[in-house]
Design a protein around this motif. Structure first.
Motif, PDB file in Angstrom:
ATOM      1  N   GLN A  76       0.824  -1.201   0.000  1.00 54.51           N
ATOM      2  CA  GLN A  76       0.000   0.000   0.000  1.00 54.51           C
ATOM      3  C   GLN A  76       0.861   1.256   0.000  1.00 54.51           C
ATOM      4  O   GLN A  76       0.554   2.230  -0.712  1.00 54.51           O
ATOM      5  N   LEU A  77       1.944   1.235   0.789  1.00 54.00           N
ATOM      6  CA  LEU A  77       2.820   2.400   0.836  1.00 54.00           C
ATOM      7  C   LEU A  77       3.516   2.613  -0.508  1.00 54.00           C
ATOM      8  O   LEU A  77       3.707   3.758  -0.951  1.00 54.00           O
ATOM      9  N   TYR A  78       3.892   1.522  -1.176  1.00 48.99           N
ATOM     10  CA  TYR A  78       4.484   1.643  -2.517  1.00 48.99           C
ATOM     11  C   TYR A  78       3.492   2.284  -3.484  1.00 48.99           C
ATOM     12  O   TYR A  78       3.844   3.189  -4.251  1.00 48.99           O
ATOM     13  N   MET A 138      16.942  -2.152   4.401  1.00 49.16           N
ATOM     14  CA  MET A 138      16.543  -1.849   3.033  1.00 49.16           C
ATOM     15  C   MET A 138      15.841  -0.496   2.940  1.00 49.16           C
ATOM     16  O   MET A 138      16.012   0.234   1.957  1.00 49.16           O
ATOM     17  N   VAL A 139      15.059  -0.142   3.948  1.00 48.44           N
ATOM     18  CA  VAL A 139      14.449   1.188   3.961  1.00 48.44           C
ATOM     19  C   VAL A 139      15.531   2.262   4.049  1.00 48.44           C
ATOM     20  O   VAL A 139      15.438   3.316   3.404  1.00 48.44           O
ATOM     21  N   ASP A 149      10.145   4.144  -2.789  1.00 48.91           N
ATOM     22  CA  ASP A 149       8.970   3.447  -3.304  1.00 48.91           C
ATOM     23  C   ASP A 149       9.344   2.091  -3.889  1.00 48.91           C
ATOM     24  O   ASP A 149       8.658   1.081  -3.678  1.00 48.91           O
ATOM     25  N   GLU A 150      10.461   2.052  -4.611  1.00 53.11           N
ATOM     26  CA  GLU A 150      10.918   0.783  -5.188  1.00 53.11           C
ATOM     27  C   GLU A 150      11.306  -0.215  -4.089  1.00 53.11           C
ATOM     28  O   GLU A 150      11.058  -1.415  -4.211  1.00 53.11           O
ATOM     29  N   ILE A 151      11.885   0.294  -3.016  1.00 51.93           N
ATOM     30  CA  ILE A 151      12.271  -0.573  -1.901  1.00 51.93           C
ATOM     31  C   ILE A 151      11.034  -1.237  -1.305  1.00 51.93           C
ATOM     32  O   ILE A 151      11.031  -2.443  -1.005  1.00 51.93           O
ATOM     33  N   PHE A 152       9.954  -0.479  -1.140  1.00 52.57           N
ATOM     34  CA  PHE A 152       8.733  -1.060  -0.573  1.00 52.57           C
ATOM     35  C   PHE A 152       8.153  -2.121  -1.500  1.00 52.57           C
ATOM     36  O   PHE A 152       7.629  -3.138  -1.032  1.00 52.57           O
ATOM     37  N   LEU A 153       8.257  -1.926  -2.812  1.00 49.97           N
ATOM     38  CA  LEU A 153       7.799  -2.952  -3.736  1.00 49.97           C
ATOM     39  C   LEU A 153       8.650  -4.202  -3.607  1.00 49.97           C
ATOM     40  O   LEU A 153       8.122  -5.329  -3.579  1.00 49.97           O
ATOM     41  N   ARG A 154       9.986  -4.023  -3.530  1.00 49.59           N
ATOM     42  CA  ARG A 154      10.880  -5.173  -3.388  1.00 49.59           C
ATOM     43  C   ARG A 154      10.622  -5.904  -2.076  1.00 49.59           C
ATOM     44  O   ARG A 154      10.668  -7.138  -2.019  1.00 49.59           O
TER      45      ARG A 154
END
Length: 408
Positions: A76-78, A138-139, A149-154
C-alpha cells in the motif's frame, strides 16, 4: 528511550497531539520544535500505557502485527508513494484504512517520528517486533538513494516469497509430522501399558526370552522408573541448546550445521543465498558501492555462517580484490553463479546478473519444496516398518517359541 504524550500547535495554529519517543522531555520538545510544532504539554506515559501501547487493554489479548500485515503495508505504501502522495499523507491514509489496531499504533508512531524530524528507518528501528533488521536496512538504502517506493515494492515481493515458502514447507511436512507424532504416541503407549503386561505373562512362564524381548522389557522398565527424569532432562537439554544457540559461537556452528542437513539443508542454503543475491543486486542497483552493499547484506543475512562468508567478501573487496575473487574464496557459490559474477564484472552489470542468480536460487528452492514430501515419505515408511518389526519380534517371538515347545 521513554515515551511522551504531547500536545502542541503548528505554525499555522493547528492543534497537534500524539506520542513521541525520546530520551527526555527536553529532547522531546527539541524534536517537536524541529518538526515545526510548538509544544504546550509534554508528559511521560505510565509503564502500563507503554506496555499496552496506550490502548488501555490487556496486552495478553491485544492484537499483534503479523507478517501479512507488514506485507500489505509495504504494498500500500508503494502504491501511494508511486502515485506521488507524500510519505506523511500516505501514513495518515494508512492509519485510517487499516483494520489492525496494533498496526495503526505502529504507523501512528512512524508518522509522529517523521513529523519530529527523524528518518523513516530510524522510526522503524523502534519497532523490532514488527520490522526486521533486513526491512529497516533496506528502507535505509531506499532513503539514501531516493528509491524508497521501489524498496517497498521489493520488500513486498520478498515477504510474499518468504510467506509462500513457509506455507509450502508446512504443507510438505504436515503429513510426515502427523505420522511421526502418531508413531511416538504409539511407542509410548506400548512401553507404558502393553509391554509390562506381556512381561508379567512371560515371567510367570519362566522361559528364557529372546534378546529383542529382553531389550523391550528393560526399555519399558526404565521408562516407567525414570520417565519423568528423562522428560525433565529433555526439557533442560532443549533449554540449554537454545541458550547455546543464542551465543555467537553457538549460532555460527548451528547455522553451518543446518546447511548440511540431509533434506532441508539445501533448501535453507539456497533460500539464504537467494536473499543474499537479491539484496546485493538491489543495493548495487541503488548506487551503493559493493563493499557497503555487502555490509548491508551481511547485516540482514539470517544465517551466521553465510553472513561470515559475506563479511569475508567485503573485506576482500576493501583490500582491492574483485567480486569474483572474493566469491571464490567464500566457497558458498556453485560454478554457474561464479561464471555469472565473472560475466557481470566484465560487462559492468553485476546487479542484473545477481538478480538472475536470485531468481535461479528461488526456482531451485521452489522445486525442492515441491519434491520434499516425496523424499520424506520413503524415510517415514522405513521408520514405521522398523518399529513394527522390532515390536513384532519382541512381543510375539516368545509366543511362537512357547507354542513350538508346547507342540513338541
Amino acid at each position: 528511550m521513554q515515551r511522551f504524550a504531547y500536545t502542541g500547535r503548528t505554525q499555522g495554529g493547528e492543534k497537534m497531539q500524539g506520542f513521541l519517543e525520546a530520551d527526555s522531555a527536553a529532547d522531546c520538545a527539541t524534536s517537536l520544535m524541529r518538526g515545526g510544532i510548538s509544544p504546550v504539554t509534554i508528559q511521560e506515559t505510565s509503564q502500563s500505557e507503554r506496555r499496552n501501547g496506550g490502548s488501555g487493554g490487556l496486552s495478553l489479548f491485544a492484537p499483534t502485527v503479523k507478517p501479512i500485515d507488514v506485507q500489505l503495508f509495504s504494498r500500500q505504501l508503494y502504491t501511494l508513494m508511486r502515485s506521488g502522495v507524500p510519505i506523511l499523507r500516505s501514513l495518515s491514509g494508512l492509519i485510517e484504512s487499516t483494520t489492525n489496531a496494533a498496526l495503526a499504533r505502529v504507523i501512528t508512531s512512524l508518522k509522529e517520528s517523521l513529523e519530529a524530524g527523524r528518518d523513516l528507518s530510524t522510526a522503524m528501528r523502534q519497532h523490532p517486533e514488527v520490522f526486521t533488521p533486513f526491512y529497516v536496512a533496506m528502507v535505509r538504502v531506499g532513503e539514501a538513494t531516493g528509491r524508497l517506493d521501489e524498496i517497498f515494492l521489493r520488500m513486498f515481493e520478498h515477504l510474499e516469497f518468504e510467506r509462500e515458502t513457509r506455507a509450502r514447507i508446512k504443507e510438505a511436512l504436515r503429513y510426515p509430522s502427523f505420522v511421526m507424532i502418531a508413531m511416538v504416541v504409539a511407542v509410548a503407549v506400548i512401553n507404558v501399558f502393553v509391554i509390562p503386561a506381556f512381561a508379567k505373562v512371560y515371567a510367570g512362564l519362566g522361559a528364557e526370552l529372546p534378546l529383542m524381548t529382553r531389550i523391550l522389557i528393560e526399555t519399558s522398565r526404565i521408562t516407567l522408573a525414570y520417565g519423568w527424569f528423562m522428560l525433565a532432562g529433555l526439557v533442560l537439554a532443549v533449554a540449554g541448546f537454545r541458550v547455546w544457540c543464542a551465543t555467537d559461537a553457538g549460532r555460527l556452528i548451528w547455522d553451518r550445521f543446518k546447511l548440511r542437513l540431509p533434506l532441508t539443508g539445501s533448501i535453507i542454503q539456497r533460500s539464504t543465498l537467494a536473499r543474499f543475491a537479491r539484496t546485493f543486486a538491489l543495493s548495487l542497483k541503488s548506487g551503493i558501492p559493493a563493499a557497503q552493499a555487502l555490509s548491508v547484506v551481511a547485516e540482514v543475512t539470517d544465517n551466521a555462517w553465510i553472513a561470515s562468508r559475506v563479511e569475508q567478501m567485503r573485506n576482500g573487496i576493501e583490500r582491492g580484490e574483485s567480486i569474483l575473487r572474493t566469491a571464490q574464496t567464500a566457497a558458498v557459490f556453485n560454478p554457474v553463479v561464479l561464471q555469472m559474477i565473472a560475466v557481470g564484472e566484465e560487462t559492468g552489470s553485476v546487479d542484473e546478473l545477481m538478480q538472475e542468480v536470485a531468481d535461479m536460487y528461488e526456482r531451485e528452492v521452489d522445486y525442492e519444496i515441491k519434491t520434499l514430501a516425496a523424499r520424506i515419505e520413503p524415510i517415514v515408511i522405513v521408520a514405521m516398518g522398523g518399529i513394527v518389526l522390532v515390536l513384532a519380534l519382541g512381543v510375539f517371538l516368545p509366543m511362537w517359541d512357547l507354542a513350538s515347545v508346547a507342540i513338541k
